[in-house]
Design a protein around this motif. Sequence first.
Motif, mmCIF file in Angstrom:
data_model
loop_
_atom_site.group_PDB
_atom_site.id
_atom_site.type_symbol
_atom_site.label_atom_id
_atom_site.label_comp_id
_atom_site.label_asym_id
_atom_site.label_seq_id
_atom_site.Cartn_x
_atom_site.Cartn_y
_atom_site.Cartn_z
ATOM 1 N N UNK A 87 -1.753 14.669 8.651
ATOM 2 C CA UNK A 87 -2.409 15.887 8.164
ATOM 3 C C UNK A 87 -2.181 17.045 9.122
ATOM 4 N N UNK A 88 -2.279 16.745 10.421
ATOM 5 C CA UNK A 88 -2.068 17.798 11.416
ATOM 6 C C UNK A 88 -0.648 18.340 11.363
ATOM 7 N N UNK A 89 0.324 17.425 11.229
ATOM 8 C CA UNK A 89 1.717 17.863 11.140
ATOM 9 C C UNK A 89 1.959 18.669 9.865
ATOM 10 N N UNK A 90 1.377 18.226 8.747
ATOM 11 C CA UNK A 90 1.539 18.947 7.490
ATOM 12 C C UNK A 90 0.975 20.355 7.589
ATOM 13 N N UNK A 91 -0.208 20.468 8.227
ATOM 14 C CA UNK A 91 -0.812 21.788 8.408
ATOM 15 C C UNK A 91 0.044 22.666 9.303
ATOM 16 N N UNK A 92 0.595 22.045 10.344
ATOM 17 C CA UNK A 92 1.443 22.796 11.260
ATOM 18 C C UNK A 92 2.708 23.297 10.558
ATOM 19 N N UNK A 93 3.274 22.429 9.697
ATOM 20 C CA UNK A 93 4.469 22.826 8.940
ATOM 21 C C UNK A 93 4.148 23.977 8.001
ATOM 22 N N UNK A 94 2.997 23.879 7.308
ATOM 23 C CA UNK A 94 2.614 24.958 6.392
ATOM 24 C C UNK A 94 2.416 26.265 7.135
ATOM 25 N N UNK A 95 1.825 26.175 8.345
ATOM 26 C CA UNK A 95 1.644 27.386 9.139
ATOM 27 C C UNK A 95 2.964 28.001 9.554
ATOM 28 N N UNK A 96 3.906 27.148 9.960
ATOM 29 C CA UNK A 96 5.222 27.652 10.358
ATOM 30 C C UNK A 96 5.958 28.259 9.162
ATOM 31 N N UNK A 97 5.820 27.624 7.988
ATOM 32 C CA UNK A 97 6.464 28.162 6.793
ATOM 33 C C UNK A 97 5.862 29.501 6.393
ATOM 34 N N UNK A 98 4.535 29.636 6.598
ATOM 35 C CA UNK A 98 3.900 30.933 6.324
ATOM 36 C C UNK A 98 4.438 31.997 7.283
ATOM 37 N N UNK A 99 4.600 31.613 8.562
ATOM 38 C CA UNK A 99 5.175 32.550 9.537
ATOM 39 C C UNK A 99 6.597 32.925 9.149
ATOM 40 N N UNK A 100 7.346 31.933 8.639
ATOM 41 C CA UNK A 100 8.717 32.208 8.221
ATOM 42 C C UNK A 100 8.747 33.167 7.040
ATOM 43 N N UNK A 101 7.840 32.956 6.076
ATOM 44 C CA UNK A 101 7.767 33.876 4.930
ATOM 45 C C UNK A 101 7.463 35.295 5.387
ATOM 46 N N UNK A 102 6.499 35.410 6.325
ATOM 47 C CA UNK A 102 6.128 36.735 6.814
ATOM 48 C C UNK A 102 7.295 37.394 7.543
ATOM 49 N N UNK A 103 8.035 36.571 8.328
ATOM 50 C CA UNK A 103 9.174 37.119 9.068
ATOM 51 C C UNK A 103 10.272 37.576 8.118
ATOM 52 N N UNK A 104 10.500 36.808 7.054
ATOM 53 C CA UNK A 104 11.540 37.187 6.101
ATOM 54 C C UNK A 104 11.149 38.418 5.285
ATOM 55 N N UNK A 105 9.841 38.548 4.984
ATOM 56 C CA UNK A 105 9.390 39.733 4.247
ATOM 57 C C UNK A 105 9.525 40.988 5.097
ATOM 58 N N UNK A 106 9.354 40.815 6.417
ATOM 59 C CA UNK A 106 9.467 41.960 7.320
ATOM 60 C C UNK A 106 10.911 42.341 7.587
ATOM 61 N N UNK A 107 11.838 41.463 7.216
ATOM 62 C CA UNK A 107 13.261 41.745 7.428
ATOM 63 C C UNK A 107 13.727 42.817 6.452
ATOM 64 N N UNK A 108 14.881 43.459 6.706
ATOM 65 C CA UNK A 108 15.404 44.483 5.795
ATOM 66 C C UNK A 108 15.568 43.929 4.389
ATOM 67 N N UNK A 109 15.251 44.772 3.376
ATOM 68 C CA UNK A 109 15.311 44.362 1.977
ATOM 69 C C UNK A 109 16.729 44.012 1.575
ATOM 70 N N UNK A 110 16.879 42.884 0.884
ATOM 71 C CA UNK A 110 18.192 42.471 0.427
ATOM 72 C C UNK A 110 18.446 43.006 -0.975
ATOM 73 N N UNK A 111 19.667 42.861 -1.420
ATOM 74 C CA UNK A 111 20.071 43.444 -2.697
ATOM 75 C C UNK A 111 19.428 42.748 -3.884
#
Length: 562
Positions: free
Chosen positions: A71-95
Motif C-alpha cells: 500500500x505504501x509503495x502504491x501510494x508513493x507511485x501515485x504521488x510520483x505520477x501526480x508529480x509527473x503529470x504536474x511537471x508535464x502540464x507545466x512544460x511547453x504546450x505541444x501541438x
Amino acid sequence: MALKTMMLRRSIEKKKEELEQLRAKDADFSVRESELETAISEAETEEQETAVAEEVDKYDAEKKAHEDAKIALSSEIEGLEADLDAAEEAAPTRSNPEMKHKERTVIHMNDINIRALPMSKRAFDALPMEQRKAIVERDDTKEFFTQLRSMKGQNRAVTGAELTIPVVFLDLISENMFRYSKLLNRVRLRNVSGEARQTIAGTVPEAVWTEMCGAINELTFVFNQITLDGFKVAGFVPVCNSILEDNDIGLASWIVEMLSESIGLAMDKAILYGKGTASKMPLGIVTRLAQTSKPADYPANAPEWVDLHTSNILKVDSTEDPIPFWAALAVAAGNTFTRYSRGRQFWAMNSKTYAKLRSKLIAFNYEGSLIAQYPGVMPVVDGDIDVLEFIPDGDIIGGYGDLYLLAMRAGMTIESSREVQFIQDNTVFKGKQRADGAPVIPGAFVAININNQNVTTVMEFAADNANDAQLSALAVGSETLSPVFASTTYSYTLAPTGTSAKIEATSSQAGAQIEISYNGNNVRNGGTVTWLTDGQAHPLTVTVKQGNAVRVYTVEVTKAGG
C-alpha cells in the motif's frame, strides 16, 4: 523541466519494480495460509494448538507488514505520477494536447490482489465499482464493446473484423491468468513485443587470492543467449447472447474470466510438456530433459547443449519403507543442483501422486495420535507442491522455476467466426495470445517417477485440426508407392505397371481442400490419369490446404515406353 520529468519516470519505474517483487510473494502467503488451515484442522492436543496459534500470529504479522508495504509503495507511485503529470502540464504546450491527455489516461490495478482471489469470484467484479466504471467508460473500451456486440448473430465469417482488446484489459487478464495457472507463478515471465533474447551468465569464476599489493588477476565471464520465437495459443469461446445484451460491466467480467482461464491452463501444460518449435509451441521441461541428441536448430549462442536424459530423468520405488524411499527421492531431486538460481523450487504432480507422498509421512506421535506433516510443501526435499491433474500417475516434475523463461507477447485479440451455436443462443468468439518459452538452464530440473516406472516424456496436446493439412491415405490405383505411404512423408517415386491409374487422396480433416495435378494438368480427386510413356519423371502432386496450413505430396512418376 525535461530532466525533472525524466528523473520522475525513472523513479516510478523503480518503484513499480519493487511493487512487482512484493506482489510476486503473494503466492507464498497463499500457500502458507493453506498450510496453516490444514494444521489448525489437524491439531488435536493443546500443545499442538498452542504451536499453531503462534504460527498464525507470526503469519498475520508478516502478512500485514507485506500488505502495508504494498500500500505504501502504491501510494508513493501515485504521488510520483501526480508529480509527473504536474511537471508535464507545466512544460511547453505541444501541438496535440488532446492526444497527450489520452495517452496519460491510466487505470491502476493496485487496489486488489487478483492472484489471491477465490475461484468463485470474478476478477473484474472484485475491482471497486468506481474503478470498473472508469474502465468501461474509456473511449477505447466503449469502441471495443460496440464492435463486439455488432458481431452478434452474424452467420458468415468476418473478414478483417479482428478486435484488439483495450490495453487496460490486458493487465487485468494477465494478472487473472495467475489464478488459473499454477506454473506462471513459478517461471520467469517476460512481456516482450518482438523476438526475445535472454542473456545468460555462465558459471561464475572463482576470484584469486594474492598479496595485498599484488596485481589483480583477470576473471573471465562467459555470456550466452537463448532466443525465443512467438507461437499462438488460442481457442474459441461461446458467449451467451444475453451477456452481449447485458451491461458493459457484466460483459467485461465474462471476457476477462473466460480468456484468462483458457489460456492460463494451456500455459501450464506447455511449460512441462511443450514440444518446441517444430510443433509451434514452447519447449517443455520434460521434453528438453528427454532429448538424447542436440537438435539441429539449436541456437549457436545458447549455452552448451548437455544430454540430461539419464541424469535428470529418474525413478524411485514407493513400495520401499518411508525412510529409504524419502532418502532415494531426496537424492534424485538433488540433481537439480545449479549455481544459477536464486529462487525456490517447485514440484508438480497430480493429486494421486501427492496423496501417495503424504501416505509415506503418516506416523504416530508420542501420544499415539496419527499425524501427517508438510501440507503443500515437498517433505525432506523442500519446495512448493503444485497439483496438476494432467500429469501421469507417479510422475513428479520440478526444479528451479526461475530458470524457465516464458515470453508473453502483447496483443491478445478476439475475433468472431461463424455462428456455430445458433440453437444454444450463443455467439462464438476466439481469443489468442502469442507466447514462447524454454528451460534456460535445463539441468536445474528433474522428472521423477515414484512408482519405479519410466517417466512419461511425451504428452498429447489438443489436436490442431484447424491447421491439419495432411493426408491420411493416398492411393494410385493398385500401384505401390516408394516408400510406403505415410502422412508425414511428402516425397515418393513410382514406376507404374499399368498405363493409367485412379488417384484417390483422403485428407485427415474432412473439410480440407485437396488439389491434384499431373505434369501440370489438374486432376479430379478420384479421377483417372494416363501416364506419359517417355521414360522421363513427371510429377504427380497432391496439395492439401486447411486453415493457414498447406502440405504438398509429390510422386515422381516414371513410365518407360511400351
